[in-house]
Structures are given as C-alpha cells and as structure tokens.
Design a protein around this motif. Structure first.
Motif, short mmCIF file in Angstrom:
data_model
loop_
_atom_site.label_atom_id
_atom_site.label_comp_id
_atom_site.label_asym_id
_atom_site.label_seq_id
_atom_site.Cartn_x
_atom_site.Cartn_y
_atom_site.Cartn_z
N ALA A 297 57.12 57.88 31.87
CA ALA A 297 57.42 56.78 30.94
C ALA A 297 57.83 57.37 29.61
CB ALA A 297 56.20 55.87 30.77
N LEU A 298 58.43 56.53 28.78
CA LEU A 298 58.81 56.98 27.43
C LEU A 298 57.64 56.68 26.48
CD1 LEU A 298 62.53 55.76 27.28
CD2 LEU A 298 61.56 57.84 28.29
N HIS A 299 56.62 57.54 26.57
CA HIS A 299 55.38 57.29 25.84
C HIS A 299 55.55 57.33 24.32
CE1 HIS A 299 53.02 57.36 29.50
NE2 HIS A 299 53.57 58.50 29.85
N TRP B 279 63.04 49.93 25.25
CA TRP B 279 63.43 51.27 25.67
C TRP B 279 64.96 51.32 25.78
CZ3 TRP B 279 59.90 53.29 30.21
CH2 TRP B 279 58.55 53.22 29.81
N PRO B 280 65.63 52.08 24.94
CA PRO B 280 67.10 52.16 25.02
C PRO B 280 67.56 52.79 26.32
CG PRO B 280 66.28 52.98 22.90
CD PRO B 280 65.10 52.85 23.80
N LEU B 281 68.62 52.28 26.89
CA LEU B 281 69.15 52.79 28.14
C LEU B 281 69.48 54.28 28.03
CD1 LEU B 281 70.24 52.46 31.02
CD2 LEU B 281 72.41 51.67 30.02
N GLU B 282 70.04 54.69 26.89
CA GLU B 282 70.42 56.10 26.73
C GLU B 282 69.21 57.02 26.85
OE1 GLU B 282 71.02 53.67 24.58
OE2 GLU B 282 73.16 53.28 24.99
N GLU B 283 68.07 56.58 26.32
CA GLU B 283 66.89 57.44 26.36
C GLU B 283 66.24 57.43 27.74
OE1 GLU B 283 64.35 57.31 22.87
OE2 GLU B 283 65.96 56.33 21.75
N ILE B 284 66.36 56.31 28.44
CA ILE B 284 65.89 56.26 29.84
C ILE B 284 66.72 57.23 30.68
CG2 ILE B 284 65.67 54.82 31.89
CD1 ILE B 284 65.31 52.41 29.96
N LEU B 285 68.03 57.18 30.51
CA LEU B 285 68.92 58.06 31.27
C LEU B 285 68.70 59.52 30.93
CD1 LEU B 285 72.22 55.96 31.12
CD2 LEU B 285 70.77 56.36 33.14
N GLU B 286 68.39 59.80 29.69
CA GLU B 286 68.12 61.18 29.29
C GLU B 286 66.88 61.72 30.01
OE1 GLU B 286 67.06 63.75 25.23
OE2 GLU B 286 67.70 61.66 25.09
N ARG B 287 65.82 60.89 30.06
CA ARG B 287 64.60 61.31 30.76
C ARG B 287 64.89 61.49 32.26
NH1 ARG B 287 59.17 60.67 29.83
NH2 ARG B 287 59.81 61.37 27.76
N LYS B 288 65.64 60.56 32.82
CA LYS B 288 65.97 60.64 34.25
C LYS B 288 66.77 61.90 34.56
CE LYS B 288 68.11 58.04 38.03
NZ LYS B 288 69.03 56.95 38.40
N TYR C 26 60.47 43.09 26.46
CA TYR C 26 60.03 43.58 27.77
C TYR C 26 61.13 43.34 28.81
CZ TYR C 26 56.33 45.17 30.92
OH TYR C 26 55.58 45.92 31.79
N ARG C 27 61.70 42.13 28.77
CA ARG C 27 62.77 41.82 29.72
C ARG C 27 63.98 42.75 29.51
NH1 ARG C 27 60.69 36.32 28.96
NH2 ARG C 27 61.90 36.17 27.03
N THR C 28 64.30 43.04 28.26
CA THR C 28 65.42 43.94 27.97
C THR C 28 65.13 45.34 28.51
OG1 THR C 28 66.00 42.68 25.98
CG2 THR C 28 66.86 44.92 26.14
N THR C 29 63.91 45.81 28.32
CA THR C 29 63.53 47.12 28.84
C THR C 29 63.65 47.15 30.36
OG1 THR C 29 62.08 47.69 26.99
CG2 THR C 29 61.61 48.74 29.12
N LEU C 30 63.20 46.09 31.03
CA LEU C 30 63.31 46.03 32.49
C LEU C 30 64.78 46.08 32.93
CD1 LEU C 30 60.62 43.34 33.45
CD2 LEU C 30 60.43 45.83 33.64
N LYS C 31 65.64 45.39 32.22
CA LYS C 31 67.07 45.41 32.55
C LYS C 31 67.63 46.82 32.38
CE LYS C 31 67.86 40.56 31.31
NZ LYS C 31 68.45 39.65 30.32
N ASN C 32 67.22 47.51 31.31
CA ASN C 32 67.70 48.87 31.08
C ASN C 32 67.19 49.83 32.15
OD1 ASN C 32 69.15 48.08 28.84
ND2 ASN C 32 67.58 48.70 27.37
#
Length: 384
Positions: free
Chosen positions: A32-34, A42-51, A87-93
């Motif tokens: 997770a992005l703790h 959670w920005p999509l770019e940062e999720i993708l970076e972690r992935k 929360y919904r936006t984070t889930l979508k990202n």
C-alpha cells in the motif's frame, strides 16, 4: 490451481527488501502507499510507480493492504462524504492500474493493539504479546478513563494494580507508546486524542458502527462493481471491545451480519487466523466453513492463549489455532474458484540475525520466512 503465497511489503523504506521476498519464495506482494495520509486520494501515477517497482523485481502486486478508511467515515461525521469521494477515486485509480483486490478494516482509532512488541520466548526469539493486566493498567492509570476497572475481571484488576506498582517509569512510557501507536505506519496519537475518540464512539455504539460500515460499503458499491474490485474486511485485532471502543468484526455472528447486510459479491472477507484466534470464543474452522465462499485473502498466523485471555503470537504451526484444518479448508475452497485465494504468513517472530535489526513490529524477514516455509510445506502435504 494452488493457493497463492504472498508477502507484505511496506514500500522502499521497508527494511525487508523485494529481493528478500523473492528469496523467501513468495510470488506475490501485498502493499500500500502508506506514506499518503489517511483519507487522501492515491494518485494513479504513484500507484503505477509502486507497481512498476514491484514488477521490476519479478514479483506481482496482487493485494492492496490497505486503503485505510478515514475516521470521518467510521463515525459518519459531516466530513464523511468528502472522504467517501476520495475513497471512490482511489479505488478507480487502483483499478486503472490493474489492482482489483483491497483489504481494509473498520476498527475504531487504534487498528491492532498489543502491550509488548518484544515478548521474550524460551528459545530467545521475540514475539508480539497482548496482556489484559497491562491494558487495564494503561486504561486506569495512564488514560484515566472513568471507572475503567469496571470493564475488567476481578483477577485482571488485581493483577493490574500490582503490575502498576511494580512497573518502572521506562516501562510505563513504553506501554503508553505501544498502545497509542495506533496504526504502525501512521503517526502516534495523544492521550487526549484517544479520549475524545472514545467519547465519540460511546455515543455511536456497536449498532451505530455497524450501520456506518454498511453505509460505507453501499457508498462504494457502484464503484467496486463497475471497476471489478473486491473488498475484504479484516477482523478486529484483538476480537474484543477495548478501552471503551466497540468492535463489529470479531466473530462469526459479526461477519455473517456484514455479508448479509451487503450480500453483493464485491463484499468479501480477509480471514485472519491470528485476529479471530485470539478469542477463545471463536471456532476458526467453523467460522471459515460459514464464510469461506466470501474469503478471498487469508492472513495465517497462530496464537497461544492463557486462561485470562492474554496471548502471544506463536509459531505458525504451534498454537491454539488448528492450522491444519484451516489449510485443508482453504485448499478445498480454492479448488472451486476461478480466481485463486491468496494467503500470506502474517507476522513472525524476531529471531536469528533479525534480533539485532529494527523492523516494523511483527514484520521481520526471517520469522516470516520460517512461517511461509511451514505453511508451504503444510499446503503441499495436504494437497497431495
């Protein structure tokens, strides 16, 4: 189709590296992005970076644990709708990044609670420990909650009184710091913060908190269904009301209530054997038989309880939890699925070289490696 073996990773600052996870034999990562404060998108770019970081090591990010539910949502305060939008936006990202399985909890304020993070075992290893007398001492003498002792057994009260007399100032501060740590990856709270929250939850009560959980799930239902996301609720840890805070995911009745009130398939369960197993009232094989069709993720660890209900986290195959029966059921359930169940060795003893290292409580490398090896062997033997 076999169960998927995973490993929790707290990100680039985790003392346990992705290379360590590979060497332990896990194929999938729980992360997770703790560093993002609770409630923020959670920005999509940062999720993708972690992935990308995880995939570059040859591993797969399969489960998000967790997307924290902000206290405003749990209490359904005036600010809750804003945090639900986030929360919904984070889930979508997360969905855009291909992440479809989310673990979360609905524990008020404190998340998991222990009273000792380095309980010494006979073999020299260290474990996490929960002691009712230490909690009662904190409750009565540090937190100074009104009539605190009335919520504990006579035996625990007498022990707590003597424990406080014998406790030196260093241990008193340590005990306070451990309990007020709240969520280990977040900043600690103050005594005043906790007392304010206790007062709020006293008004909400168990029924109100249940209602707020159902409201939360229904508020994200459309997003989850459109994006193909499955939510898995983590049981309360420990599975008792503590410090005047209600619990709503502590036994079979609680879990069945949650699944009945929101019966849609996106609403699932993370089956944590250690959390549920800390309560002698819980028959884990029976609970898994009742909710197993909705279990998508499992935390596997063991606990050893005494007659008062104190417990420490035992070796994965040596405690009060019938891990053999649990693994047998998970294997049977998994064979019926199109998507495999994922499990991870939850927590682990601090032992060998890790005794001299600083890691997240419960998340040292060698203890979890030992646990995963034991669980992998158990799975392999039972499956054959």
């Amino acid at each position: 189709m076999t169960l998927i073996q995973s490993w929790r990773w707290f990100g680039p600052n985790d003392p346990v590296s992705l290379r360590d996870i590979q060497q332990a034999g896990a194929t999938d990562v729980v992360s997770a992005l703790h560093y993002i404060p609770h409630g923020e998108v959670w920005p999509l770019e940062e999720i993708l970076e972690r992935k990308s970081l995880i995939e570059a090591s040859g591993l797969k990010w399969s489960i998000v644990e967790s997307v924290p539910v902000h206290e405003a949502i749990k209490t359904r305060s005036d600010a809750s709708e804003n945090y639900l939008d986030n929360y919904r936006t984070t889930l979508k990202n997360l969905s855009k990044a291909g992440l479809k399985l989310v673990c979360y909890n609905f524990m008020p304020v404190l998340d998991w609670t222990r009273t000792d993070l380095s309980y010494g075992l006979q073999n020299g290893a260290k474990a996490l420990y929960f002691d009712w007398a230490d909690l009662a001492s904190f409750d009565q003498y540090i937190l100074e909650r009104k009539n605190a002792f009335a919520f504990y057994s006579d035996e625990v009260v007498e022990l707590a009184k003597q424990r406080w007399v014998d406790m030196n100032e260093e241990r008193k501060k340590e005990l306070s710091d451990i309990i007020l740590m709240g969520v280990p990856t977040e900043k600690s709270m103050t005594k005043e913060d906790l007392m304010n929250s206790i007062a709020i939850y006293k008004e909400i009560g168990k029924d109100g908190l249940r209602d707020n959980l159902v409201y939360f799930l229904k508020s994200i239902q459309q997003t989850c269904e459109e994006e193909g996301i499955t939510m898995t609720i983590h049981p309360d840890d420990p599975p008792f009301p503590i410090l005047g805070l209600p619990r709503i995911a502590s036994n079979d009745e609680d879990l069945l209530y949650i699944l009945d009130k929101v019966p849609e398939s996106f609403n699932g369960v993370c089956f944590c054997t250690g959390s549920l197993g800390a309560g002698a009232h819980n028959d884990l094989p029976d609970i898994l038989a009742k909710v197993g069709e909705r279990v998508h993720f499992a935390h596997l660890r063991n606990v050893k309880r005494n007659n008062r209900g104190d417990f420490y986290e035992a070796e994965h195959l040596d405690g009060d939890i019938d891990m053999v029966s649990i693994m047998q059921q998970l294997i049977r359930l998994n064979k019926k699925r199109n998507t495999p169940i994922i499990y991870r060795p939850d927590h682990g003893h601090q032992l060998l070289d890790d005794l001299d290292k600083q890691t997240n409580p419960g998340y040292s490398a060698i203890g979890r490696l030992k646990g995963l090896a034991e669980l992998r062997g158990l799975e392999k033997g039972l499956d054959r």
